[in-house]
Scaffold this active site. Structure first.
Site, PDB file in Angstrom:
ATOM      1  N   THR A 175      11.075   0.781 -11.941  1.00  0.00           N
ATOM      2  CA  THR A 175      12.405   1.314 -11.630  1.00  0.00           C
ATOM      3  C   THR A 175      12.413   1.992 -10.256  1.00  0.00           C
ATOM      4  O   THR A 175      13.396   2.636  -9.890  1.00  0.00           O
ATOM      5  CB  THR A 175      12.828   2.347 -12.706  1.00  0.00           C
ATOM      6  OG1 THR A 175      11.740   3.284 -12.857  1.00  0.00           O
ATOM      7  CG2 THR A 175      13.105   1.692 -14.037  1.00  0.00           C
ATOM      8  N   ALA A 229       9.501  -1.493  -5.974  1.00  0.00           N
ATOM      9  CA  ALA A 229       9.784  -2.627  -6.854  1.00  0.00           C
ATOM     10  C   ALA A 229      11.098  -3.283  -6.441  1.00  0.00           C
ATOM     11  O   ALA A 229      11.195  -4.512  -6.292  1.00  0.00           O
ATOM     12  CB  ALA A 229       9.841  -2.156  -8.305  1.00  0.00           C
ATOM     13  N   ASP A 233       5.554   6.551 -20.411  1.00  0.00           N
ATOM     14  CA  ASP A 233       5.088   7.671 -19.591  1.00  0.00           C
ATOM     15  C   ASP A 233       3.576   7.490 -19.459  1.00  0.00           C
ATOM     16  O   ASP A 233       2.891   7.240 -20.453  1.00  0.00           O
ATOM     17  CB  ASP A 233       5.414   8.997 -20.276  1.00  0.00           C
ATOM     18  CG  ASP A 233       5.089  10.163 -19.354  1.00  0.00           C
ATOM     19  OD1 ASP A 233       6.014  10.898 -19.002  1.00  0.00           O
ATOM     20  OD2 ASP A 233       3.901  10.325 -18.957  1.00  0.00           O
ATOM     21  N   ASP A 293      -2.821  -3.484   1.403  1.00  0.00           N
ATOM     22  CA  ASP A 293      -2.488  -2.938   2.718  1.00  0.00           C
ATOM     23  C   ASP A 293      -1.511  -3.966   3.258  1.00  0.00           C
ATOM     24  O   ASP A 293      -1.917  -5.064   3.650  1.00  0.00           O
ATOM     25  CB  ASP A 293      -3.734  -2.840   3.601  1.00  0.00           C
ATOM     26  CG  ASP A 293      -3.406  -2.197   4.934  1.00  0.00           C
ATOM     27  OD1 ASP A 293      -2.450  -2.664   5.593  1.00  0.00           O
ATOM     28  OD2 ASP A 293      -4.071  -1.226   5.325  1.00  0.00           O
ATOM     29  N   HIS A 294      -0.218  -3.624   3.250  1.00  0.00           N
ATOM     30  CA  HIS A 294       0.753  -4.700   3.488  1.00  0.00           C
ATOM     31  C   HIS A 294       0.641  -5.280   4.904  1.00  0.00           C
ATOM     32  O   HIS A 294       1.107  -6.381   5.159  1.00  0.00           O
ATOM     33  CB  HIS A 294       2.181  -4.264   3.136  1.00  0.00           C
ATOM     34  CG  HIS A 294       2.865  -3.426   4.169  1.00  0.00           C
ATOM     35  ND1 HIS A 294       2.688  -2.082   4.263  1.00  0.00           N
ATOM     36  CD2 HIS A 294       3.731  -3.748   5.159  1.00  0.00           C
ATOM     37  CE1 HIS A 294       3.416  -1.603   5.263  1.00  0.00           C
ATOM     38  NE2 HIS A 294       4.066  -2.602   5.833  1.00  0.00           N
ATOM     39  N   GLU A 303       7.486   2.948  15.549  1.00  0.00           N
ATOM     40  CA  GLU A 303       8.647   2.839  14.653  1.00  0.00           C
ATOM     41  C   GLU A 303       9.787   3.656  15.219  1.00  0.00           C
ATOM     42  O   GLU A 303       9.555   4.722  15.802  1.00  0.00           O
ATOM     43  CB  GLU A 303       8.312   3.403  13.282  1.00  0.00           C
ATOM     44  CG  GLU A 303       7.241   2.655  12.542  1.00  0.00           C
ATOM     45  CD  GLU A 303       7.149   3.175  11.122  1.00  0.00           C
ATOM     46  OE1 GLU A 303       7.958   2.729  10.300  1.00  0.00           O
ATOM     47  OE2 GLU A 303       6.318   4.038  10.851  1.00  0.00           O
ATOM     48  N   HIS A 334      -3.588   0.909   7.941  1.00  0.00           N
ATOM     49  CA  HIS A 334      -3.074  -0.247   8.694  1.00  0.00           C
ATOM     50  C   HIS A 334      -3.736  -0.416  10.060  1.00  0.00           C
ATOM     51  O   HIS A 334      -4.135  -1.521  10.437  1.00  0.00           O
ATOM     52  CB  HIS A 334      -1.564  -0.125   8.905  1.00  0.00           C
ATOM     53  CG  HIS A 334      -0.789   0.121   7.642  1.00  0.00           C
ATOM     54  ND1 HIS A 334      -1.068  -0.525   6.459  1.00  0.00           N
ATOM     55  CD2 HIS A 334       0.259   0.939   7.380  1.00  0.00           C
ATOM     56  CE1 HIS A 334      -0.222  -0.109   5.532  1.00  0.00           C
ATOM     57  NE2 HIS A 334       0.590   0.773   6.064  1.00  0.00           N
TER      58      HIS A 334
HETATM   59  N1  LIG Z   1       8.605   2.586  -1.126  1.00  0.00           N
HETATM   60  C1  LIG Z   1       7.876   2.077  -0.146  1.00  0.00           C
HETATM   61  O1  LIG Z   1       8.375   1.548   0.846  1.00  0.00           O
HETATM   62  C2  LIG Z   1       6.397   2.104  -0.227  1.00  0.00           C
HETATM   63  C3  LIG Z   1       5.753   2.621  -1.315  1.00  0.00           C
HETATM   64  N2  LIG Z   1       4.376   2.591  -1.384  1.00  0.00           N
HETATM   65  C4  LIG Z   1       3.671   3.116  -2.547  1.00  0.00           C
HETATM   66  O2  LIG Z   1       4.166   2.475  -3.723  1.00  0.00           O
HETATM   67  C5  LIG Z   1       4.135   3.367  -4.820  1.00  0.00           C
HETATM   68  C6  LIG Z   1       5.540   3.477  -5.420  1.00  0.00           C
HETATM   69  O3  LIG Z   1       6.417   3.966  -4.424  1.00  0.00           O
HETATM   70  P1  LIG Z   1       8.003   4.024  -4.650  1.00  0.00           P
HETATM   71  O4  LIG Z   1       8.488   2.845  -5.399  1.00  0.00           O
HETATM   72  O5  LIG Z   1       8.571   4.304  -3.311  1.00  0.00           O
HETATM   73  O6  LIG Z   1       8.179   5.321  -5.558  1.00  0.00           O
HETATM   74  P2  LIG Z   1       9.459   5.775  -6.383  1.00  0.00           P
HETATM   75  O7  LIG Z   1       9.389   7.255  -6.456  1.00  0.00           O
HETATM   76  O8  LIG Z   1      10.694   5.139  -5.907  1.00  0.00           O
HETATM   77  O9  LIG Z   1       9.175   5.166  -7.838  1.00  0.00           O
HETATM   78  C7  LIG Z   1       8.211   5.710  -8.674  1.00  0.00           C
HETATM   79  C8  LIG Z   1       8.127   4.927  -9.956  1.00  0.00           C
HETATM   80  O10 LIG Z   1       7.172   5.582 -10.774  1.00  0.00           O
HETATM   81  C9  LIG Z   1       7.745   5.773 -12.069  1.00  0.00           C
HETATM   82  N3  LIG Z   1       7.200   6.987 -12.663  1.00  0.00           N
HETATM   83  C10 LIG Z   1       7.287   8.245 -12.193  1.00  0.00           C
HETATM   84  N4  LIG Z   1       6.671   9.099 -13.024  1.00  0.00           N
HETATM   85  C11 LIG Z   1       6.197   8.367 -14.041  1.00  0.00           C
HETATM   86  C12 LIG Z   1       5.468   8.659 -15.216  1.00  0.00           C
HETATM   87  N5  LIG Z   1       5.094   9.912 -15.523  1.00  0.00           N
HETATM   88  N6  LIG Z   1       5.142   7.661 -16.050  1.00  0.00           N
HETATM   89  C13 LIG Z   1       5.508   6.382 -15.770  1.00  0.00           C
HETATM   90  N7  LIG Z   1       6.197   6.031 -14.673  1.00  0.00           N
HETATM   91  C14 LIG Z   1       6.534   7.013 -13.819  1.00  0.00           C
HETATM   92  C15 LIG Z   1       9.222   5.892 -11.800  1.00  0.00           C
HETATM   93  O11 LIG Z   1       9.923   5.492 -12.954  1.00  0.00           O
HETATM   94  P3  LIG Z   1      10.947   6.434 -13.745  1.00  0.00           P
HETATM   95  O12 LIG Z   1      11.468   7.457 -12.792  1.00  0.00           O
HETATM   96  O13 LIG Z   1      11.945   5.454 -14.251  1.00  0.00           O
HETATM   97  O14 LIG Z   1      10.099   7.005 -14.790  1.00  0.00           O
HETATM   98  C16 LIG Z   1       9.421   4.855 -10.716  1.00  0.00           C
HETATM   99  O15 LIG Z   1       9.548   3.572 -11.277  1.00  0.00           O
HETATM  100  C17 LIG Z   1       3.583   4.680  -4.271  1.00  0.00           C
HETATM  101  O16 LIG Z   1       2.201   4.688  -4.451  1.00  0.00           O
HETATM  102  C18 LIG Z   1       3.904   4.601  -2.781  1.00  0.00           C
HETATM  103  O17 LIG Z   1       3.004   5.367  -2.025  1.00  0.00           O
HETATM  104  C19 LIG Z   1       3.630   1.998  -0.400  1.00  0.00           C
HETATM  105  C20 LIG Z   1       4.220   1.467   0.717  1.00  0.00           C
HETATM  106  C21 LIG Z   1       5.635   1.512   0.927  1.00  0.00           C
HETATM  107  O1  LIG Z   2       2.910   1.791   5.052  1.00  0.00           O
HETATM  108  C1  LIG Z   2       3.802   2.161   5.787  1.00  0.00           C
HETATM  109  O2  LIG Z   2       4.331   1.278   6.651  1.00  0.00           O
HETATM  110  C2  LIG Z   2       5.635   1.485   7.170  1.00  0.00           C
HETATM  111  C3  LIG Z   2       5.759   0.559   8.369  1.00  0.00           C
HETATM  112  O3  LIG Z   2       5.630  -0.756   7.931  1.00  0.00           O
HETATM  113  P1  LIG Z   2       6.247  -1.966   8.757  1.00  0.00           P
HETATM  114  O4  LIG Z   2       5.867  -3.151   7.967  1.00  0.00           O
HETATM  115  O5  LIG Z   2       7.724  -1.714   8.834  1.00  0.00           O
HETATM  116  O6  LIG Z   2       5.634  -1.913  10.110  1.00  0.00           O
HETATM  117  C4  LIG Z   2       5.863   2.917   7.580  1.00  0.00           C
HETATM  118  O7  LIG Z   2       7.222   3.101   7.913  1.00  0.00           O
HETATM  119  C5  LIG Z   2       5.528   3.824   6.439  1.00  0.00           C
HETATM  120  O8  LIG Z   2       5.636   5.179   6.858  1.00  0.00           O
HETATM  121  C6  LIG Z   2       4.135   3.571   5.924  1.00  0.00           C
HETATM  122  O9  LIG Z   2       3.933   4.279   4.713  1.00  0.00           O
END
Ligand SMILES: NC(=O)C1=CN([C@@H]2O[C@H](COP(=O)(O)OP(=O)(O)OC[C@H]3O[C@@H](n4cnc5c(N)ncnc54)[C@H](OP(=O)(O)O)[C@@H]3O)[C@@H](O)[C@H]2O)C=CC1
Ligand SMILES: O=C1O[C@H](COP(=O)(O)O)[C@@H](O)[C@H](O)[C@H]1O
Length: 500
Positions: free
Chosen positions: A12, A16, A87, A179-180, A218, A242
Site C-alpha cells: 500500500t 509499490a 502487521d 540498487d535501482h 537532482e 548508487h
Molecule cells: N518511495 C521511493 O521512491 C523509494 C523507496 N525506497 C525504499 O522502499 C521502501 C518502501 O518505501 P515507500 O513505499 O516509499 O514507503 P511508504 O511509507 O510509502 O510505505 C510503507 C509501506 O509499509 C507498510 N507498513 C508500515 N508499517 C507496517 C507494519 N508495521 N507492518 C506491515 N506493513 C507496514 C505500509 O502499509 P500500511 O500503512 O498500509 O500498513 C506501506 O505499505 C523503503 O525501504 C524505502 O527506503 C527506495 C527507493 C525509492
Molecule cells: O535512491 C534514490 O534515488 C533517487 C534518484 O534516483 P533517479 O533514478 O531519479 O536518479 C533520489 O532522488 C533519492 O533521494 C534516493 O533515495
C-alpha cells in the site's frame, strides 16, 4: 518460466504504487512474467481483494510507461493479485499469509517458488525475514528469494547486524539487494561499452585516462521524505550505494566471463582497492554542502532548513563531492571524482571520462580540449565522444565536436530499472544486484566520512539552489589541474554535436 508466488510487503506504499505495480504490468504485457503466478500484497489496513486490485489498476493507469491499457488484459493481470492484512510483528498475520499463499498455490497449481519483496521501512527488514522463517513461509519445495530495498543499514555496524539477521533466514544467493541504479540501461551497458569495443577497451586504463567524473545531480529537494533524508543525507542516500556502484561498474577490469560471478568478482576488486580515507584526510578529499534558497526553472525554492520536516538547525549534507583513488595497477594515478546533490541546476546522472591530452604540443597556439567520453545515464541515455576537428567556419581553428549516439529512437520500448531488476530476480539472475561484500566494503569506505561529518571536522558549505553545488567542489579538481566538464558548456556545445 517457472510458476511462482510474489509476496509484496508494503503493497500500500509509495514505491509499490509508483514503481513495482507498473513494472509488473509492463513485464506482463511483454510476456516476461511466468504464465502462472500469484501476487499477494500486504499492508496493515483492511482491504478486500477487489479493492486492492483497484489500487493496482490505478497505479498502472498513473505510472505505467505503456500507453495502451487493454481492459481485457488488465483484467487477467489484476486477477493475479490478492491482498492480506499483515502487521510485521504479528505471528498470527504471518500464519494467515501462509494459508493464503498455499491456497493460491493449490488453486493455480503453482510450484512452491516464493519471492518475498520487502518494500517497507528498513527497521522491519529483519523482523520480516525472521517471521518468514518462523511461520514456515520459507519452507518450500521450490526456491525462495528475498528482494530487499535500500537503505541497507545506517552505517557499517548496523549494516553488518542487519546482514547477520537476514542470513539466519536466507542464504546470500537468495538475497537480491536492489540498487535501482544497477537497473538503469546505461549502467548495465557500461560493461559492454568498455569490453565489447576493442577501440575503447584499449584506452580504458591509467595510460590513457586522465580522470573520471561521476555526477548525479537532482533538481528536486528533499520532497516529502525529510523524516528519512534528514537522518541519511546525500552520503548515505546516494554515495554509499548508487555512486559507488557506478564507480565499480566503470572501473572494473574485463571479467573472465560476463556473468554474475565474473562481474561481481571484478567489481569487488575495485571496491577492495579503494584507498581508505583516514578521518583526518576527509576534509581534503570530501566536500559537503547544504542547499539554501534559490531559483530553479524560474521558480523560487526554499532552502533545506526551511523544508517541511527538516530540523531547522540540521547539518545534514544535501551535496557531497569526493576524490577517490583506486590502488589497483589499472588505475594508478587516476583520480575518480564523484558528486551528487539535491536542488542542483539540472537533473543529470552522467559519467565523463577525460582522456590524457599528451600530443598537444603542435597546437600550442590553439588550446586543444581533451577527448571526452560522456555517458549520460539519466534522464537521457546517451553516449558521446568529444573529438577535435578543424572548423572551416572559424579559419580552420581546431575546436571540439561531439559525436553523439542517443537511444531516443528506442523510447518507450526500453524497460525501466524496476522492470529489469524484478525480471532478473524472478529468473534468479543476480548480476545487477548488490552483493553483501560490495555493500560491506562500501560502508567501510564511507564510515570515516560519516565519523568526520558527525564530529563536524568537515566544513558544511552552503550552495544556492539551482547551482552546481559549492565552489569548494571545483577546488577538489583544480588541485589536480582538472575541472568538472559540461557544467556551463552543456548548452553552448549543442551546435557542435553530430547525431548518429
Ligand atoms: N518511495 C521511493 O521512491 C523509494 C523507496 N525506497 C525504499 O522502499 C521502501 C518502501 O518505501 P515507500 O513505499 O516509499 O514507503 P511508504 O511509507 O510509502 O510505505 C510503507 C509501506 O509499509 C507498510 N507498513 C508500515 N508499517 C507496517 C507494519 N508495521 N507492518 C506491515 N506493513 C507496514 C505500509 O502499509 P500500511 O500503512 O498500509 O500498513 C506501506 O505499505 C523503503 O525501504 C524505502 O527506503 C527506495 C527507493 C525509492
Ligand atoms: O535512491 C534514490 O534515488 C533517487 C534518484 O534516483 P533517479 O533514478 O531519479 O536518479 C533520489 O532522488 C533519492 O533521494 C534516493 O533515495
Amino acid at each position: 518460466m517457472e510458476s511462482m508466488t510474489f509476496v509484496l510487503f508494503g503493497a500500500t506504499g509509495d514505491l509499490a504504487k509508483r514503481k513495482i505495480f507498473p513494472a509488473l504490468y509492463n513485464l506482463y504485457v511483454d510476456q516476461k512474467l511466468p504464465q502462472s503466478i500469484s501476487i499477494i500484497g500486504l499492508g496493515r489496513g483492511e482491504l478486500s481483494h477487489s479493492e486492492f486490485q483497484e489500487k493496482v489498476k490505478d497505479s498502472i493507469l498513473d505510472f505505467s510507461r505503456r500507453l495502451e491499457h487493454d481492459a481485457a488484459n488488465m483484467g487477467e493481470f489484476l486477477d493475479y493479485f490478492r491482498y492480506s492484512s499483515l502487521d510485521v510483528n504479528s505471528e498470527e498475520d504471518f500464519q494467515q499469509l501462509l494459508q493464503l499463499v498455499k491456497k493460491r498455490e493449490d488453486e493455480l497449481d503453482l510450484t512452491q517458488n516464493r519471492m518475498f519483496y520487502l518494500s517497507v521501512a528498513p527497521e522491519f527488514f529483519d523482523t520480516i525475514a525472521l517471521n518468514i522463517k518462523n511461520s514456515g513461509l520459507g519452507q518450500t519445495n521450490g526456491w525462495k528469494r528475498l528482494i530487499i530495498e535500500k537503505p541497507f543499514g545506517h552505517d557499517l555496524k548496523s549494516a553488518r547486524e542487519l546482514n547477520k539477521k537476514l542470513s539466519r533466514a536466507f542464504l546470500e544467493e537468495e538475497i537480491y539487494r536492489i540498487d535501482h541504479y544497477l537497473g538503469k540501461p546505461m549502467v548495465q551497458n557500461l560493461e559492454a561499452l568498455a569490453f565489447a569495443n576493442p577501440i575503447l577497451q584499449s584506452v580504458w586504463n591509467k595510460d590513457h585516462i586522465a580522470n573520471v567524473q561521476i555526477t548525479a545531480g537532482e533538481t528536486v529537494g528533499v520532497e516529502k521524505r525529510a523524516g528519512y533524508y534528514d537522518q541519511a543525507g546525500a552520503i548515505r542516500d546516494m554515495v554509499q550505494n548508487h555512486m559507488l556502484q557506478i564507480l565499480m561498474m566503470t572501473a572494473m577490469d574485463k571479467p573472465e566471463k560476463i556473468n554474475a560471478a565474473g562481474i561481481r568478482h571484478e567489481k569487488r576488486k575495485v571496491i577492495e582497492s579503494l584507498r581508505p580515507l583516514k578521518e583526518e584526510d576527509v576534509p581534503y578529499n570530501i566536500v559537503r554542502g547544504q542547499y539554501i534558497s534559490g531559483e530553479l526553472n524560474g521558480q523560487k525554492v526554499p532552502g533545506y532548513l526551511k523544508e517541511p520536516g527538516v530540523n531547522p538547525s540540521s547539518t545534514t549534507d544535501t551535496f557531497v563531492a569526493a576524490r577517490l583513488w583506486i590502488d589497483h595497477p589499472s588505475w594508478t594515478g587516476v583520480p575518480f571524482y564523484i558528486r551528487t546533490g539535491k536542488r542542483m541546476k539540472e537533473k543529470s546522472t552522467r559519467i565523463v571520462i577525460e582522456f590524457k591530452n599528451k600530443e598537444n604540443e603542435q597546437y600550442k597556439n590553439n588550446q586543444i580540449d581533451p577527448n571526452l567520453l560522456i555517458i549520460e545515464i539519466n534522464p537521457n541515455e546517451n553516449i558521446s565522444l568529444q573529438l577535435n576537428s578543424k572548423n572551416p567556419l572559424n579559419n580552420g581553428k581546431v575546436t571540439p565536436i561531439r559525436i553523439n549516439f542517443s537511444n531516443e529512437q528506442i523510447g518507450l520500448g526500453v524497460p525501466e530499472a524496476y522492470e529489469r531488476l524484478i525480471y532478473d530476480a524472478v529468473n534468479g539472475d543476480s548480476t545487477f544486484f548488490a552483493h553483501w561484500k560490495e555493500v560491506e566494503l562500501s560502508w567501510e569506505w564511507v564510515q570515516p566520512i560519516l565519523n568526520a561529518f558527525e564530529g563536524n571536522f568537515v566544513p558544511l558549505h552552503e550552495y544556492q539552489s539551482g547551482s552546481y553545488g559549492p565552489a569548494a567542489s571545483d577546488s577538489l579538481l583544480l588541485e589536480n589541474g582538472f575541472k568538472w566538464w559540461l557544467d556551463e558548456k552543456l548548452q553552448e556545445s549543442k551546435d557542435t554535436v553530430l547525431h548518429i
